[in-house]
Enzyme design. Structure first.
Site: not given
Ligand SMILES: *[C@@H]1O[C@H](CO)[C@@H](O)[C@H](O)[C@H]1NC(C)=O
Length: 225
Positions: A77, A142
């Site tokens: 992430h 992302e």
């Protein structure tokens, strides 16, 4: 459990032949979430370490995650990369070990604003992909500039990167991998923008942050149905 106690709570949507919903929770709540959530919804840890055991105080291993009845882990992430300094190589090792251990992996990749502006989005994303590729997992694109900023990539920007990523996998891994891999989009996905994003051919689902804590999450799920 009040949402006040939760650092980040990413819910992931993965659509392929059927819709899958995965709830990401901080490690200390994994057992609680797995015990209380409808079994139709999977649960994901938000990080884990690259080996099964050893002197790594404070870390959790894929085996521990599985002990809690949890089947997925989110790795790489952007907050792990940019706040906690995890590099591509470490993330690659974590992904390999998590997959070996039998966890499903959602591997996150994405460029920062200055990287997009410098025209090196592809270079950054491919470098992040390279250390992980070859394995079967879910990719989450992302763009870092769109996380928690309220800025969303346009559906065209998301589609462009997803398509390139699939082409990368086709050429550098295999045709089969490129076709069956699921590439989900993350970065300020909301009830308002999810339909247009979901309509893009290479967008296979979403990694949802803040909006997963609101009722619009239902609309986001339904956009993938
Ligand atoms: C295959 O990988 C190399 C190295 O990352 C990259 O330069 C090339 O563009 C990739 N192929 C495709 C079609 O993306």
């Amino acid at each position: 459990m009040s949402s006040r106690k939760v650092f980040t709570q990413s819910f992931i949507l993965v659509s392929l032949t059927s819709l899958e919903v995965v709830c990401g929770a901080p490690s200390i709540y994994l057992d609680y979430v797995r015990s209380n959530l409808d079994p139709k919804i999977s649960v994901a840890a938000q990080n884990c370490y690259k080996v099964a055991k050893g002197a790594f105080t404070g870390e959790i291993s894929p085996a521990m995650i599985k002990d809690s009845g949890v089947d997925w882990v989110i790795l790489g992430h952007s907050e792990r990369r940019h706040i906690f300094g995890e590099g591509d190589q470490l993330i690659g090792q974590k992904v390999a070990h998590a997959l070996e251990s039998g966890l499903g992996v959602i591997a996150c990749i994405g460029e920062k604003l200055e990287e997009r502006e410098a025209g090196i989005t592809e270079e950054v994303v491919f470098a992040q992909t390279k250390v992980i590729a070859g394995n079967w997992m879910v990719w989450a694109y992302e763009p870092v500039w769109a996380i928690g900023t309220g800025k969303t990539a346009t559906p065209e920007q998301a589609q462009e990167v997803h398509e390139k990523l699939r082409a990368w996998l086709r050429e550098n891994v295999s045709e089969g991998n490129a076709e069956s891999v699921r590439i989900i989009y993350g970065g300020s996905v909301t009830g308002a923008n999810c339909k247009e994003l979901a309509a893009k051919v290479d967008v296979d689902g979403f990694l949802v942050g803040g909006a997963s804590l609101k009722s619009e999450f239902v609309d986001i799920i339904n956009a993938n149905a």
